[in-house]
Design a protein around this motif. Structure first.
Motif, PDB file in Angstrom:
ATOM      1  N   ARG A 109      41.129  29.807  21.417  1.00  0.00           N
ATOM      2  CA  ARG A 109      40.333  30.653  20.291  1.00  0.00           C
ATOM      3  C   ARG A 109      40.912  32.032  20.710  1.00  0.00           C
ATOM      4  NH1 ARG A 109      36.271  26.842  19.464  1.00  0.00           N
ATOM      5  NH2 ARG A 109      34.849  28.029  21.000  1.00  0.00           N
ATOM      6  N   ASN A 110      40.556  32.330  22.055  1.00  0.00           N
ATOM      7  CA  ASN A 110      40.798  33.746  22.475  1.00  0.00           C
ATOM      8  C   ASN A 110      42.112  34.060  22.446  1.00  0.00           C
ATOM      9  OD1 ASN A 110      38.271  34.039  23.310  1.00  0.00           O
ATOM     10  ND2 ASN A 110      38.407  33.356  25.337  1.00  0.00           N
ATOM     11  N   HIS A 111      43.231  33.056  22.598  1.00  0.00           N
ATOM     12  CA  HIS A 111      44.672  33.330  22.765  1.00  0.00           C
ATOM     13  C   HIS A 111      45.078  33.543  21.197  1.00  0.00           C
ATOM     14  CE1 HIS A 111      45.871  32.643  26.844  1.00  0.00           C
ATOM     15  NE2 HIS A 111      45.434  31.889  26.888  1.00  0.00           N
ATOM     16  N   LEU A 112      44.626  32.735  20.251  1.00  0.00           N
ATOM     17  CA  LEU A 112      44.849  32.950  18.928  1.00  0.00           C
ATOM     18  C   LEU A 112      44.304  34.297  18.442  1.00  0.00           C
ATOM     19  CD1 LEU A 112      43.921  29.222  17.502  1.00  0.00           C
ATOM     20  CD2 LEU A 112      46.185  30.382  17.728  1.00  0.00           C
ATOM     21  N   SER A 113      43.166  34.668  18.832  1.00  0.00           N
ATOM     22  CA  SER A 113      42.616  35.982  18.468  1.00  0.00           C
ATOM     23  C   SER A 113      43.428  37.140  18.819  1.00  0.00           C
ATOM     24  CB  SER A 113      41.279  36.275  18.839  1.00  0.00           C
ATOM     25  OG  SER A 113      40.604  37.408  18.515  1.00  0.00           O
ATOM     26  N   GLN A 114      43.693  37.076  20.133  1.00  0.00           N
ATOM     27  CA  GLN A 114      44.722  38.130  20.856  1.00  0.00           C
ATOM     28  C   GLN A 114      46.250  38.134  19.966  1.00  0.00           C
ATOM     29  OE1 GLN A 114      45.608  37.547  25.103  1.00  0.00           O
ATOM     30  NE2 GLN A 114      46.986  39.136  25.186  1.00  0.00           N
ATOM     31  N   GLY A 115      46.467  37.064  19.942  1.00  0.00           N
ATOM     32  CA  GLY A 115      48.214  37.218  19.357  1.00  0.00           C
ATOM     33  C   GLY A 115      47.970  37.628  17.895  1.00  0.00           C
ATOM     34  N   LYS A 116      47.026  36.939  17.234  1.00  0.00           N
ATOM     35  CA  LYS A 116      46.914  37.443  15.760  1.00  0.00           C
ATOM     36  C   LYS A 116      46.668  39.061  15.729  1.00  0.00           C
ATOM     37  CE  LYS A 116      45.383  32.949  13.744  1.00  0.00           C
ATOM     38  NZ  LYS A 116      44.333  32.409  13.016  1.00  0.00           N
ATOM     39  N   HIS A 117      45.888  39.505  16.413  1.00  0.00           N
ATOM     40  CA  HIS A 117      45.382  41.002  16.450  1.00  0.00           C
ATOM     41  C   HIS A 117      46.782  41.644  16.845  1.00  0.00           C
ATOM     42  CE1 HIS A 117      43.413  44.567  17.164  1.00  0.00           C
ATOM     43  NE2 HIS A 117      44.171  44.863  18.539  1.00  0.00           N
ATOM     44  N   GLU A 118      47.485  41.436  17.732  1.00  0.00           N
ATOM     45  CA  GLU A 118      48.738  41.947  17.993  1.00  0.00           C
ATOM     46  C   GLU A 118      49.988  42.032  17.059  1.00  0.00           C
ATOM     47  OE1 GLU A 118      49.569  44.049  20.877  1.00  0.00           O
ATOM     48  OE2 GLU A 118      47.325  43.575  21.295  1.00  0.00           O
ATOM     49  N   LEU A 119      49.911  40.713  16.376  1.00  0.00           N
ATOM     50  CA  LEU A 119      50.918  40.845  15.303  1.00  0.00           C
ATOM     51  C   LEU A 119      50.364  41.426  14.006  1.00  0.00           C
ATOM     52  CD1 LEU A 119      52.120  37.234  15.722  1.00  0.00           C
ATOM     53  CD2 LEU A 119      53.436  39.284  16.195  1.00  0.00           C
ATOM     54  N   ARG A 120      49.250  41.493  13.882  1.00  0.00           N
ATOM     55  CA  ARG A 120      48.496  42.037  12.852  1.00  0.00           C
ATOM     56  C   ARG A 120      48.828  43.709  12.793  1.00  0.00           C
ATOM     57  NH1 ARG A 120      43.918  39.996  13.116  1.00  0.00           N
ATOM     58  NH2 ARG A 120      44.153  38.352  11.880  1.00  0.00           N
ATOM     59  N   ARG A 121      48.591  43.970  14.244  1.00  0.00           N
ATOM     60  CA  ARG A 121      48.856  45.422  14.494  1.00  0.00           C
ATOM     61  C   ARG A 121      50.095  46.034  13.935  1.00  0.00           C
ATOM     62  NH1 ARG A 121      50.882  48.377  18.507  1.00  0.00           N
ATOM     63  NH2 ARG A 121      51.124  46.349  19.911  1.00  0.00           N
ATOM     64  N   VAL A 122      51.301  45.344  14.017  1.00  0.00           N
ATOM     65  CA  VAL A 122      52.677  45.678  13.664  1.00  0.00           C
ATOM     66  C   VAL A 122      52.670  44.981  12.513  1.00  0.00           C
ATOM     67  CG1 VAL A 122      53.437  46.335  16.018  1.00  0.00           C
ATOM     68  CG2 VAL A 122      53.543  43.868  15.240  1.00  0.00           C
ATOM     69  N   GLY A 123      51.868  44.268  11.672  1.00  0.00           N
ATOM     70  CA  GLY A 123      52.454  43.137  10.875  1.00  0.00           C
ATOM     71  C   GLY A 123      52.952  44.042   9.562  1.00  0.00           C
ATOM     72  N   LYS A 124      52.447  45.195   9.117  1.00  0.00           N
ATOM     73  CA  LYS A 124      52.878  46.119   8.159  1.00  0.00           C
ATOM     74  C   LYS A 124      54.342  46.452   8.138  1.00  0.00           C
ATOM     75  CE  LYS A 124      50.354  48.681   4.738  1.00  0.00           C
ATOM     76  NZ  LYS A 124      49.177  49.937   4.636  1.00  0.00           N
ATOM     77  N   ASP A 125      54.700  46.886   9.497  1.00  0.00           N
ATOM     78  CA  ASP A 125      56.169  47.197   9.427  1.00  0.00           C
ATOM     79  C   ASP A 125      57.149  45.914   9.702  1.00  0.00           C
ATOM     80  OD1 ASP A 125      55.336  49.734   9.603  1.00  0.00           O
ATOM     81  OD2 ASP A 125      55.270  49.833  11.800  1.00  0.00           O
ATOM     82  N   LEU A 126      56.387  44.799  10.195  1.00  0.00           N
ATOM     83  CA  LEU A 126      57.142  43.667  10.328  1.00  0.00           C
ATOM     84  C   LEU A 126      57.523  43.163   8.749  1.00  0.00           C
ATOM     85  CD1 LEU A 126      55.429  41.592  13.280  1.00  0.00           C
ATOM     86  CD2 LEU A 126      57.679  42.909  13.300  1.00  0.00           C
ATOM     87  N   LEU A 127      56.463  43.134   8.028  1.00  0.00           N
ATOM     88  CA  LEU A 127      56.731  42.513   6.626  1.00  0.00           C
ATOM     89  C   LEU A 127      57.573  43.313   5.984  1.00  0.00           C
ATOM     90  CD1 LEU A 127      53.090  41.626   5.846  1.00  0.00           C
ATOM     91  CD2 LEU A 127      55.021  40.002   6.094  1.00  0.00           C
ATOM     92  N   HIS A 128      57.646  44.678   6.339  1.00  0.00           N
ATOM     93  CA  HIS A 128      58.758  45.452   5.488  1.00  0.00           C
ATOM     94  C   HIS A 128      60.114  44.962   5.783  1.00  0.00           C
ATOM     95  CE1 HIS A 128      60.310  48.993   3.496  1.00  0.00           C
ATOM     96  NE2 HIS A 128      61.100  49.356   4.680  1.00  0.00           N
ATOM     97  N   TYR A 129      60.297  44.449   7.025  1.00  0.00           N
ATOM     98  CA  TYR A 129      61.559  44.174   7.302  1.00  0.00           C
ATOM     99  C   TYR A 129      62.040  42.693   7.320  1.00  0.00           C
ATOM    100  CZ  TYR A 129      62.221  49.165   8.933  1.00  0.00           C
ATOM    101  OH  TYR A 129      62.286  50.516   9.104  1.00  0.00           O
TER     102      TYR A 129
END
Length: 272
Positions: free
Chosen positions: A251-271
């Motif tokens: 759960r900690n790994h999932l939370s950390q990974g999702k948090h990091e991807l969510r942080r840049v998610g808006k830009d990632l989705l744009h491209y």
């Protein structure tokens, strides 16, 4: 403004193209017909209509091959649904959910509409995958297992090492994994088939009550498919057992990974 093409004209062309095994017979008219049906349900501009015709032409061979799996009485529903899917993929950057989760689902989309783009190049230019590689290796592996994401060599090696460390049958694990994928594909195919079925019925129905019922059924099957797509491929318990770590660590790994991807998610989705 694209010309209007009636069902009475397009269906005989499809039948002729099938009987003569020559999709070029319908290639000029079918994309225009599909975009016209799309425009009846979505507010799209003339520029978007033209872009969608080009997009459909780019995947025409693949689309036509898939359509042969459907009976002639159902094939128009398939083409309508395919047009909606292509529109979603082509213009999804304007329809992105704010939940922060959709960027993970992008891994499981087909490659871009232009089939000539090599898979290797698409992987290199896809920033979602690049961001995953920036995560700690174990975190990336946990995410990859939960969402069945493509894994590069370093993750595969770590997974193999963990499987051996936890005394798993490596060949058996990968065999079971493929069977699980196969069942998932079968389930999604069946659910997609029901969506296409009710799309077709909705398109053909004229009675308001029947249309209302068909629309309700279509929404139910769309919801079922969404739930099937969003379901974890490997559960937290399964991942913990495979990797020899606690469920809390998973759960900690999932939370950390999702948090990091969510942080840049808006830009990632744009491209993406």
């Amino acid at each position: 403004m694209l010309p209007k093409i009636l069902d009475e004209k397009i269906l005989p062309l499809i039948e002729e193209a099938r009987s003569k095994n020559d999709p070029n017979i319908v290639k000029e008219h079918l994309p225009i017909w599909m975009v016209d049906r799309l425009a009846k349900k979505r507010k799209i501009t003339d520029d978007e209509s033209c872009e969608m015709v080009v997009t459909i032409l780019e995947v025409f061979s693949k689309m036509w091959a898939l359509s042969l799996n459907y009976h002639i009485t159902n094939v128009l529903g398939f083409f309508v649904t395919y047009a909606f899917n292509q529109y979603r993929n082509r213009f999804r950057r304007t329809e992105i959910s704010e939940s922060g989760e959709l960027y993970l689902q992008l891994w499981n989309y087909d490659q871009p509409a232009n089939e000539e783009v090599p898979t290797e190049l698409w992987e290199e230019i896809n920033p979602v995958k690049a961001e995953l590689e920036k995560l700690p290796t174990l975190t990336a592996l946990v995410l990859s297992l939960q969402f069945d994401l493509p894994m590069k060599q370093n993750l595969n090696q770590l997974l193999l090492w963990k499987l051996r460390e936890t005394n798993h049958d490596v060949e058996g694990f990968f065999r079971d994994w493929e069977e699980k994928r196969f069942r998932q594909r079968q389930l999604l195919s069946r659910l997609s088939g029901m969506i296409i079925r009710y799309t077709r019925k909705l398109y053909e129905a004229t009675d308001p009550n029947r249309r209302k019922w068909y629309l309700k059924q279509k929404k139910i099957w769309i919801l079922r498919r969404t739930r099937a797509t969003d379901r974890s491929f490997f559960s937290e318990r399964e991942i913990a057992k495979l990797l020899g770590i606690s469920r809390k660590a998973v759960r900690n790994h999932l939370s950390q990974g999702k948090h990091e991807l969510r942080r840049v998610g808006k830009d990632l989705l744009h491209y993406a």
